[in-house]
Design a protein around this motif. Structure first.
Motif, PDB file in Angstrom:
ATOM      1  N   GLU A  80       8.931   2.438  -7.268  1.00  0.00           N
ATOM      2  CA  GLU A  80       7.586   2.522  -6.688  1.00  0.00           C
ATOM      3  C   GLU A  80       7.254   3.934  -6.199  1.00  0.00           C
ATOM      4  OE1 GLU A  80       6.591  -0.387  -3.750  1.00  0.00           O
ATOM      5  OE2 GLU A  80       7.457  -2.046  -4.901  1.00  0.00           O
ATOM      6  N   HIS A  81       8.265   4.633  -5.710  1.00  0.00           N
ATOM      7  CA  HIS A  81       8.028   5.971  -5.147  1.00  0.00           C
ATOM      8  C   HIS A  81       7.468   6.943  -6.200  1.00  0.00           C
ATOM      9  CE1 HIS A  81      11.944   6.602  -7.103  1.00  0.00           C
ATOM     10  NE2 HIS A  81      11.640   7.897  -7.106  1.00  0.00           N
TER      11      HIS A  81
ATOM     12  N   ARG B  16      -4.346   2.251  -5.457  1.00  0.00           N
ATOM     13  CA  ARG B  16      -3.353   1.657  -4.573  1.00  0.00           C
ATOM     14  C   ARG B  16      -2.603   0.571  -5.324  1.00  0.00           C
ATOM     15  NH1 ARG B  16      -6.094  -2.935  -1.164  1.00  0.00           N
ATOM     16  NH2 ARG B  16      -4.248  -2.727   0.122  1.00  0.00           N
ATOM     17  N   TYR B  17      -1.429   0.212  -4.802  1.00  0.00           N
ATOM     18  CA  TYR B  17      -0.514  -0.673  -5.511  1.00  0.00           C
ATOM     19  C   TYR B  17      -0.045  -1.789  -4.580  1.00  0.00           C
ATOM     20  CZ  TYR B  17      -0.407   3.683  -8.146  1.00  0.00           C
ATOM     21  OH  TYR B  17      -0.778   4.815  -8.819  1.00  0.00           O
TER      22      TYR B  17
ATOM     23  N   TYR C 184       4.997   6.548  -7.918  1.00  0.00           N
ATOM     24  CA  TYR C 184       3.537   6.443  -7.972  1.00  0.00           C
ATOM     25  C   TYR C 184       2.856   6.746  -6.641  1.00  0.00           C
ATOM     26  CZ  TYR C 184       4.547   4.458 -12.478  1.00  0.00           C
ATOM     27  OH  TYR C 184       4.997   4.305 -13.767  1.00  0.00           O
ATOM     28  N   THR C 185       3.645   6.853  -5.581  1.00  0.00           N
ATOM     29  CA  THR C 185       3.078   7.085  -4.256  1.00  0.00           C
ATOM     30  C   THR C 185       2.303   8.399  -4.201  1.00  0.00           C
ATOM     31  OG1 THR C 185       4.932   5.876  -3.277  1.00  0.00           O
ATOM     32  CG2 THR C 185       3.595   7.230  -1.794  1.00  0.00           C
ATOM     33  N   ASP C 186       1.027   8.289  -3.877  1.00  0.00           N
ATOM     34  CA  ASP C 186       0.147   9.460  -3.676  1.00  0.00           C
ATOM     35  C   ASP C 186      -0.045  10.323  -4.929  1.00  0.00           C
ATOM     36  OD1 ASP C 186      -0.114   8.754  -0.977  1.00  0.00           O
ATOM     37  OD2 ASP C 186       1.689   9.886  -0.430  1.00  0.00           O
TER      38      ASP C 186
ATOM     39  N   ARG D 169       2.633  -5.099  -4.702  1.00  0.00           N
ATOM     40  CA  ARG D 169       3.619  -5.831  -5.488  1.00  0.00           C
ATOM     41  C   ARG D 169       3.391  -7.329  -5.366  1.00  0.00           C
ATOM     42  NH1 ARG D 169       7.728  -4.868  -8.519  1.00  0.00           N
ATOM     43  NH2 ARG D 169       7.621  -2.645  -8.043  1.00  0.00           N
TER      44      ARG D 169
ATOM     45  N   ASN E 262      -8.476   2.532  -4.546  1.00  0.00           N
ATOM     46  CA  ASN E 262      -7.897   2.785  -3.226  1.00  0.00           C
ATOM     47  C   ASN E 262      -8.611   2.030  -2.119  1.00  0.00           C
ATOM     48  OD1 ASN E 262      -5.823   4.124  -1.784  1.00  0.00           O
ATOM     49  ND2 ASN E 262      -7.341   5.535  -0.953  1.00  0.00           N
TER      50      ASN E 262
END
Length: 258
Positions: free
Chosen positions: A155-156, A166-167, A158-160, A169, A180
């Protein structure tokens, strides 16, 4: 408070672990409908994922695709597609990491990977048909939500990276991708405005991480007894498990049923 409209999530709220609607839930919703309370589905699912559910509950209005596509009595009243520039950026970024995507329009969905095991596993868990294969579908149609297939440890990546997205799960192999500012709350607000109702006249049931904003927005936010633990602080009331008359007990708490 006399509530005039009730919003219901699907998975884990209307549907139990076997993806069935408990008979008591069907009966409870019919009873509030007979009293004139509007029953509306509010889900992360696309419309083609819950047609049979809506028919079984005699519900004709919905907030779908995590608030991005809203229909009232069969007529679309609000839509908020993902900007194509953001879809393009995600396609390119996911491609660098060999993560497959499923593009969801309001009437069809397609994957950019053919016969991908993670796509098969996640979509199968919804008990719906598999997506078609069309890597370029996003270039031809409005996309309201995307399934990004990656495991939690990735996941990291895709962060920022893409500020407009936004994501959330929902499966060990899959996350919902939305704008977002997108949420069920945004679609609910649009429908309430269309109907001339206030948030205080609405209640909502949910159980998942994508229900946080929805439960905060309405006058009475009810979490199912089987909810994700992180949802509970956002609820005004926690009802029983979906399979233990959770919907009926929540509607009793709201004063809509005896």
């Amino acid at each position: 408070m006399s509530y005039k409209i009730a919003f219901f999530d699907i998975d884990g709220t209307l549907l139990d672990e076997e993806k069935q609607i408990p008979q008591d839930t069907i009966d409870a919703i019919r009873e509030i409908q007979e009293q004139g309370v509007e029953a509306v589905i509010a889900t992360g699912r696309a419309p083609y994922f819950f047609k049979d559910i809506a028919e079984k509950l005699a519900i004709n209005s919905f907030v779908s695709l995590n608030g991005a596509y809203v229909v009232y009595n069969g007529v679309p009243v609000y839509h908020n597609p993902i900007p194509r520039t953001d879809v393009k950026a995600l396609v390119e970024h996911a491609g660098l990491h060999n993560h497959s995507l499923v593009f969801e329009g309001h009437d069809a969905f397609f994957s950019n990977a053919e016969a991908h095991p993670q796509v098969f596993d996640s979509v199968t868990s919804l008990r719906v048909a598999q997506p078609g294969f069309d890597p370029g579908y996003w270039e031809k149609a409005d996309i309201y939500q995307i399934f990004l297939h990656c495991e939690p440890q990735d996941e990291h990546l895709y962060t920022d990276v893409i500020p407009g997205l936004r994501y959330i799960r929902w499966h060990p192999f899959a996350m919902d991708v939305l704008t977002n500012d997108g949420s069920k709350a945004l679609g609910i607000a649009a429908l309430l405005k269309h109907l001339g109702l206030t948030a205080e006249e609405a209640l909502a049931f949910g159980d998942g991480l994508n229900d946080k904003e929805m439960l905060e927005t309405v006058g009475l936010g009810i979490a199912m007894g089987n909810s994700h633990p992180e949802l509970l602080p956002f609820a005004d009331y926690v009802t029983t498990h979906v399979s233990e008359n959770g919907i009926r007990n929540g509607l009793r708490h709201a004063g809509l049923l005896k």
